[in-house]
Scaffold this motif. Structure first.
Motif, short mmCIF file in Angstrom:
data_model
loop_
_atom_site.label_atom_id
_atom_site.label_comp_id
_atom_site.label_asym_id
_atom_site.label_seq_id
_atom_site.Cartn_x
_atom_site.Cartn_y
_atom_site.Cartn_z
N ILE A 25 -9.10 -12.14 5.21
CA ILE A 25 -7.84 -11.45 5.50
C ILE A 25 -7.98 -9.97 5.13
CG2 ILE A 25 -5.37 -11.32 5.00
CD1 ILE A 25 -5.48 -14.29 4.29
N SER A 26 -7.50 -9.11 5.99
CA SER A 26 -7.52 -7.67 5.73
C SER A 26 -6.11 -7.10 5.81
CB SER A 26 -8.41 -6.96 6.75
OG SER A 26 -7.85 -7.07 8.04
N VAL A 27 -5.94 -5.90 5.31
CA VAL A 27 -4.64 -5.24 5.41
C VAL A 27 -4.30 -5.04 6.89
CG1 VAL A 27 -3.36 -3.12 4.94
CG2 VAL A 27 -4.81 -4.12 3.16
N ASP A 28 -5.32 -4.76 7.69
CA ASP A 28 -5.09 -4.60 9.14
C ASP A 28 -4.53 -5.88 9.76
OD1 ASP A 28 -5.88 -1.95 9.59
OD2 ASP A 28 -7.99 -2.50 9.54
N SER A 29 -5.13 -7.02 9.39
CA SER A 29 -4.67 -8.28 9.97
C SER A 29 -3.27 -8.64 9.49
CB SER A 29 -5.65 -9.41 9.64
OG SER A 29 -5.72 -9.65 8.24
N ILE A 30 -2.95 -8.29 8.26
CA ILE A 30 -1.60 -8.54 7.73
C ILE A 30 -0.59 -7.70 8.50
CG2 ILE A 30 -0.09 -8.33 5.73
CD1 ILE A 30 -2.60 -8.74 3.98
N GLY A 37 3.20 -1.17 11.05
CA GLY A 37 2.05 -0.30 10.91
C GLY A 37 1.34 -0.51 9.59
N LYS A 38 0.03 -0.23 9.58
CA LYS A 38 -0.76 -0.37 8.36
C LYS A 38 -0.22 0.53 7.24
CE LYS A 38 -5.57 -0.08 6.78
NZ LYS A 38 -6.96 0.20 7.22
N GLY A 39 0.28 1.71 7.64
CA GLY A 39 0.85 2.63 6.66
C GLY A 39 2.03 2.02 5.93
N SER A 40 2.79 1.18 6.62
CA SER A 40 3.95 0.53 5.99
C SER A 40 3.51 -0.43 4.90
CB SER A 40 4.77 -0.22 7.05
OG SER A 40 5.34 0.66 7.98
N ILE A 41 2.36 -1.08 5.11
CA ILE A 41 1.83 -1.98 4.08
C ILE A 41 1.57 -1.20 2.80
CG2 ILE A 41 -0.08 -3.47 3.42
CD1 ILE A 41 1.36 -4.78 5.62
N TYR A 42 0.89 -0.06 2.94
CA TYR A 42 0.53 0.72 1.76
C TYR A 42 1.73 1.43 1.12
CZ TYR A 42 -4.40 -0.12 2.67
OH TYR A 42 -5.63 -0.71 2.84
N TYR A 43 2.81 1.51 1.87
CA TYR A 43 4.03 2.08 1.27
C TYR A 43 4.58 1.15 0.20
CZ TYR A 43 8.79 3.86 0.84
OH TYR A 43 9.97 4.36 0.34
N TYR A 44 4.42 -0.17 0.43
CA TYR A 44 4.96 -1.16 -0.50
C TYR A 44 3.91 -1.71 -1.47
CZ TYR A 44 8.80 -1.13 2.85
OH TYR A 44 9.83 -0.74 3.66
N PHE A 45 2.67 -1.79 -1.02
CA PHE A 45 1.62 -2.41 -1.84
C PHE A 45 0.34 -1.59 -1.83
CE2 PHE A 45 4.30 -5.79 -0.09
CZ PHE A 45 4.71 -6.44 -1.25
N LYS A 46 -0.37 -1.61 -2.95
CA LYS A 46 -1.61 -0.83 -3.07
C LYS A 46 -2.80 -1.54 -2.42
CE LYS A 46 -0.25 1.33 -7.43
NZ LYS A 46 -0.58 1.48 -8.89
N SER A 47 -2.73 -2.86 -2.33
CA SER A 47 -3.89 -3.60 -1.83
C SER A 47 -3.48 -4.98 -1.34
CB SER A 47 -4.92 -3.77 -2.95
OG SER A 47 -4.39 -4.59 -3.99
N LYS A 48 -4.43 -5.66 -0.71
CA LYS A 48 -4.23 -7.03 -0.26
C LYS A 48 -3.95 -7.94 -1.46
CE LYS A 48 -7.84 -9.59 0.61
NZ LYS A 48 -9.05 -10.18 1.23
N ASP A 49 -4.68 -7.74 -2.55
CA ASP A 49 -4.48 -8.57 -3.74
C ASP A 49 -3.06 -8.44 -4.28
OD1 ASP A 49 -7.06 -9.45 -3.60
OD2 ASP A 49 -7.82 -8.18 -5.22
N GLU A 50 -2.55 -7.23 -4.25
CA GLU A 50 -1.19 -7.01 -4.76
C GLU A 50 -0.17 -7.76 -3.92
OE1 GLU A 50 1.53 -3.14 -5.14
OE2 GLU A 50 -0.20 -3.10 -6.52
N ILE A 51 -0.41 -7.83 -2.62
CA ILE A 51 0.48 -8.61 -1.74
C ILE A 51 0.43 -10.08 -2.12
CG2 ILE A 51 0.96 -9.33 0.63
CD1 ILE A 51 -0.38 -6.72 1.56
N LEU A 52 -0.78 -10.58 -2.30
CA LEU A 52 -0.94 -11.99 -2.65
C LEU A 52 -0.24 -12.31 -3.96
CD1 LEU A 52 -2.23 -14.78 -2.28
CD2 LEU A 52 -4.15 -13.94 -3.62
N TYR A 53 -0.43 -11.47 -4.96
CA TYR A 53 0.20 -11.72 -6.26
C TYR A 53 1.72 -11.78 -6.13
CZ TYR A 53 -4.46 -10.45 -7.97
OH TYR A 53 -5.82 -10.38 -8.19
N ALA A 54 2.27 -10.89 -5.31
CA ALA A 54 3.72 -10.88 -5.09
C ALA A 54 4.18 -12.15 -4.39
CB ALA A 54 4.11 -9.65 -4.27
N VAL A 55 3.37 -12.65 -3.46
CA VAL A 55 3.71 -13.89 -2.74
C VAL A 55 3.70 -15.08 -3.70
CG1 VAL A 55 2.91 -15.51 -0.99
CG2 VAL A 55 2.94 -13.08 -0.48
#
Length: 214
Positions: A25-30, A37-55
């Protein structure tokens, strides 16, 4: 809108984790799956791992929310019944077969780091609620412990370990036996009435564990 986008990101991560190994899984695929947009991901989270931890944390938070809703409907519930309701809420969320099962997904991917984060999230979200229940039990004289916070953390950590498929779920019969022993240990250590923790190895627990491996 902020909350809405976060939910889109969470939903995309859960869907992807149910389909492919976490490492693929990549930030692009998420971003693509979430339709943002990919930029929106980084607005809320620093990395893929940070997203997972929040989930992961959200999953346990929902279990706690379900527990409090149950308590609200049954205000006269005993302390031991409240503990049962808390554990059942967590077990149902962990093992329900009618929703995305994040925890079993983590097990199947056999990622040690994710396993550790899962356990930390469980302690962070569930232990504080159990701490208050143990304090309530002490004040009512149905439980005895001088260290409710530490006791709650140990109980949640041990239960999370027991429900780790890579450790015990390959042999359900053996796991049930271990859970029965655990219930007796808790009963003894907390000086609770005999049978107070029998729900750990019976009833709803059996049902949900069976569903998880079918």
């Amino acid at each position: 809108m902020k909350a809405d986008k976060r939910e889109l990101i969470f939903g995309a991560m859960e869907e992807l984790m149910s389909e492919v190994p976490y490492k693929e899984i990549s930030v692009d695929s998420i971003a693509k799956r979430a339709g943002i947009g990919k930029g929106s991901i980084y607005y809320y989270f620093k990395s893929k791992d940070e997203i997972l931890y929040a989930v992961i944390e959200r999953s346990y938070r929902r279990a706690v929310h379900e527990y409090f809703e149950s308590i609200h409907r049954r205000p006269e519930t005993s302390v031991t019944e409240k503990i049962k309701m808390l554990f059942t809420s967590v077990i149902k969320r962990d093992f329900s077969d009618n929703e995305k099962n994040l925890i079993i997904t983590l097990r199947l991917h056999e990622d040690t780091t994710l396993h550790q984060k899962m356990k930390c999230a469980a302690i962070q979200e569930i232990a504080p609620v159990l701490t208050e229940l143990l304090k309530e039990g002490v004040s009512e004289g149905v439980i005895s412990t001088e260290t409710p916070k530490e006791s709650a953390e140990i109980i949640v950590a041990v239960l999370t370990f027991f429900f780790d498929e890579s450790v015990f779920l390959e042999d359900l019969k053996s796991m049930y036996t271990k859970l029965k022993i655990l219930s007796q240990v808790l009963e003894t250590c907390l000086k609770a009435e005999k049978g107070s923790f029998d729900f750990i190895f019976s009833g709803e627990t059996y049902k949900n564990l069976d569903n998880s491996i079918q």
